[in-house]
Scaffold this motif. Structure first.
Motif, PDB file in Angstrom:
ATOM      1  N   GLN A  11       0.812  -1.140  -0.047  1.00 42.90           N
ATOM      2  CA  GLN A  11       0.008  -0.061  -0.308  1.00 42.90           C
ATOM      3  C   GLN A  11       0.928   1.156  -0.078  1.00 42.90           C
ATOM      4  O   GLN A  11       1.877   1.141   0.386  1.00 42.90           O
ATOM      5  CB  GLN A  11      -0.730  -0.053   1.293  1.00 42.90           C
ATOM      6  CG  GLN A  11      -2.007  -0.974   1.111  1.00 42.90           C
ATOM      7  CD  GLN A  11      -3.065  -0.720   2.466  1.00 42.90           C
ATOM      8  OE1 GLN A  11      -2.547  -0.209   3.409  1.00 42.90           O
ATOM      9  NE2 GLN A  11      -4.013  -1.317   2.130  1.00 42.90           N
ATOM     10  N   ASN A  12       0.468   2.284  -0.433  1.00 45.15           N
ATOM     11  CA  ASN A  12       1.006   3.440  -0.545  1.00 45.15           C
ATOM     12  C   ASN A  12       1.532   4.028   0.959  1.00 45.15           C
ATOM     13  O   ASN A  12       0.680   3.839   1.911  1.00 45.15           O
ATOM     14  CB  ASN A  12      -0.179   4.457  -0.859  1.00 45.15           C
ATOM     15  CG  ASN A  12       0.791   5.784  -1.229  1.00 45.15           C
ATOM     16  OD1 ASN A  12       1.832   6.230  -1.346  1.00 45.15           O
ATOM     17  ND2 ASN A  12      -0.074   7.121  -1.466  1.00 45.15           N
ATOM     18  N   SER A  61      15.101  10.352  -6.755  1.00 43.66           N
ATOM     19  CA  SER A  61      13.582  10.062  -6.230  1.00 43.66           C
ATOM     20  C   SER A  61      13.310   9.113  -5.227  1.00 43.66           C
ATOM     21  O   SER A  61      12.200   9.097  -4.562  1.00 43.66           O
ATOM     22  CB  SER A  61      12.882   9.545  -7.559  1.00 43.66           C
ATOM     23  OG  SER A  61      13.604   8.261  -7.869  1.00 43.66           O
ATOM     24  N   VAL A  62      14.503   8.674  -4.878  1.00 46.14           N
ATOM     25  CA  VAL A  62      14.402   7.550  -3.640  1.00 46.14           C
ATOM     26  C   VAL A  62      15.069   7.992  -2.451  1.00 46.14           C
ATOM     27  O   VAL A  62      15.159   7.183  -1.441  1.00 46.14           O
ATOM     28  CB  VAL A  62      14.762   6.208  -4.065  1.00 46.14           C
ATOM     29  CG1 VAL A  62      13.968   5.684  -5.528  1.00 46.14           C
ATOM     30  CG2 VAL A  62      16.282   6.000  -4.412  1.00 46.14           C
ATOM     31  N   LYS A  63      16.082   8.995  -2.418  1.00 49.82           N
ATOM     32  CA  LYS A  63      16.875   9.324  -1.373  1.00 49.82           C
ATOM     33  C   LYS A  63      16.145   9.616  -0.272  1.00 49.82           C
ATOM     34  O   LYS A  63      15.078  10.187  -0.229  1.00 49.82           O
ATOM     35  CB  LYS A  63      17.667  10.781  -1.568  1.00 49.82           C
ATOM     36  CG  LYS A  63      18.717  10.406  -2.775  1.00 49.82           C
ATOM     37  CD  LYS A  63      19.440  11.902  -3.277  1.00 49.82           C
ATOM     38  CE  LYS A  63      20.881  11.385  -3.787  1.00 49.82           C
ATOM     39  NZ  LYS A  63      21.413  12.649  -4.277  1.00 49.82           N
ATOM     40  N   ASP A  85       8.248   4.115   2.825  1.00 50.70           N
ATOM     41  CA  ASP A  85       7.237   5.247   2.277  1.00 50.70           C
ATOM     42  C   ASP A  85       6.945   5.021   0.866  1.00 50.70           C
ATOM     43  O   ASP A  85       7.468   6.045  -0.108  1.00 50.70           O
ATOM     44  CB  ASP A  85       8.067   6.579   2.707  1.00 50.70           C
ATOM     45  CG  ASP A  85       7.018   7.731   2.380  1.00 50.70           C
ATOM     46  OD1 ASP A  85       7.474   9.117   2.078  1.00 50.70           O
ATOM     47  OD2 ASP A  85       5.907   7.523   2.476  1.00 50.70           O
ATOM     48  N   LEU A  86       6.645   3.872   0.476  1.00 53.97           N
ATOM     49  CA  LEU A  86       6.540   3.564  -1.049  1.00 53.97           C
ATOM     50  C   LEU A  86       5.426   4.326  -1.725  1.00 53.97           C
ATOM     51  O   LEU A  86       4.465   4.605  -0.934  1.00 53.97           O
ATOM     52  CB  LEU A  86       6.359   2.026  -1.114  1.00 53.97           C
ATOM     53  CG  LEU A  86       7.622   1.242  -1.238  1.00 53.97           C
ATOM     54  CD1 LEU A  86       7.494  -0.211  -0.901  1.00 53.97           C
ATOM     55  CD2 LEU A  86       8.421   1.326  -2.427  1.00 53.97           C
ATOM     56  N   LYS A  87       5.795   4.917  -2.849  1.00 49.88           N
ATOM     57  CA  LYS A  87       4.664   5.563  -3.542  1.00 49.88           C
ATOM     58  C   LYS A  87       4.202   4.882  -4.743  1.00 49.88           C
ATOM     59  O   LYS A  87       5.032   3.889  -5.229  1.00 49.88           O
ATOM     60  CB  LYS A  87       5.276   6.745  -3.863  1.00 49.88           C
ATOM     61  CG  LYS A  87       5.792   7.760  -2.610  1.00 49.88           C
ATOM     62  CD  LYS A  87       6.411   8.894  -3.155  1.00 49.88           C
ATOM     63  CE  LYS A  87       7.338   9.711  -1.973  1.00 49.88           C
ATOM     64  NZ  LYS A  87       6.363  10.050  -0.816  1.00 49.88           N
ATOM     65  N   PRO A  88       3.034   5.075  -5.315  1.00 54.91           N
ATOM     66  CA  PRO A  88       2.616   4.546  -6.477  1.00 54.91           C
ATOM     67  C   PRO A  88       3.793   4.622  -7.780  1.00 54.91           C
ATOM     68  O   PRO A  88       3.665   3.619  -8.501  1.00 54.91           O
ATOM     69  CB  PRO A  88       1.323   4.985  -7.098  1.00 54.91           C
ATOM     70  CG  PRO A  88       0.789   5.615  -5.351  1.00 54.91           C
ATOM     71  CD  PRO A  88       1.957   5.897  -4.697  1.00 54.91           C
ATOM     72  N   GLU A  89       4.509   5.826  -7.653  1.00 56.22           N
ATOM     73  CA  GLU A  89       5.283   5.895  -8.896  1.00 56.22           C
ATOM     74  C   GLU A  89       6.605   5.113  -8.788  1.00 56.22           C
ATOM     75  O   GLU A  89       7.501   4.982  -9.507  1.00 56.22           O
ATOM     76  CB  GLU A  89       6.006   7.415  -8.891  1.00 56.22           C
ATOM     77  CG  GLU A  89       6.256   7.864  -7.661  1.00 56.22           C
ATOM     78  CD  GLU A  89       5.286   8.855  -7.091  1.00 56.22           C
ATOM     79  OE1 GLU A  89       4.036   8.294  -6.829  1.00 56.22           O
ATOM     80  OE2 GLU A  89       5.507   9.854  -6.408  1.00 56.22           O
ATOM     81  N   SER A 120      -0.020   0.265  -4.361  1.00 58.75           N
ATOM     82  CA  SER A 120      -1.422   0.728  -4.626  1.00 58.75           C
ATOM     83  C   SER A 120      -1.585   2.101  -3.979  1.00 58.75           C
ATOM     84  O   SER A 120      -1.049   2.469  -3.055  1.00 58.75           O
ATOM     85  CB  SER A 120      -2.254  -0.460  -3.936  1.00 58.75           C
ATOM     86  OG  SER A 120      -2.057  -0.658  -2.626  1.00 58.75           O
ATOM     87  N   SER A 121      -2.405   2.796  -4.782  1.00 57.11           N
ATOM     88  CA  SER A 121      -2.851   4.151  -4.051  1.00 57.11           C
ATOM     89  C   SER A 121      -3.943   4.171  -3.361  1.00 57.11           C
ATOM     90  O   SER A 121      -4.615   3.152  -2.925  1.00 57.11           O
ATOM     91  CB  SER A 121      -2.831   5.155  -5.300  1.00 57.11           C
ATOM     92  OG  SER A 121      -4.040   4.607  -6.029  1.00 57.11           O
TER      93      SER A 121
END
Length: 121
Positions: A11-12, A61-63, A85-89, A120-121
């Protein structure tokens, strides 16, 4: 060769750790990295550790969210990527890589088979 763990659906805002175990060679002497690819786009370098001084390098983008490290409790001859802190992108197919003379994002000799990570968002 590199044997890679499976990815997953997260999940987001969630977390996931990917691992890669080397078979037939010692990773200590190799620069190691993680890459990712989305269909229709070029493969992107995500995180890297030097074999010379242990320094690391991350895509902007991942730092601050991703951490690459060698070895884990199950296997010292492994490459790992802790993702928080994963994001949909961040959704992509993730690959580990190892190279004797790799230069951050180029020159890798061994590649893992890849694993799908879906956020998933």
């Amino acid at each position: 060769r590199l044997v890679q763990s499976t990815g997953g659906l997260v999940q987001n805002g969630g977390s996931l750790t990917l691992s890669c175990v080397a078979s037939g060679f010692r990773l200590d002497y190799y620069a190691v990295a993680w890459f990712r690819q989305v269909p229709g786009k070029e493969r992107q370098g995500v995180a890297y550790i030097s074999s010379l001084d242990g320094s690391s390098n991350y895509a902007d983008s991942v730092k601050g969210r991703f951490t690459i490290f060698r070895g884990n409790a199950q296997n010292t001859n492994s490459i790992n990527l802790q993702m928080t802190d994963l994001k949909p992108e961040d959704t992509a197919y993730y690959y580990c890589a190892a190279g004797l003379r790799a230069s951050i994002w180029d020159g890798y000799d061994y590649w893992g088979p890849g694993a799908q990570v879906t956020v998933s968002s």
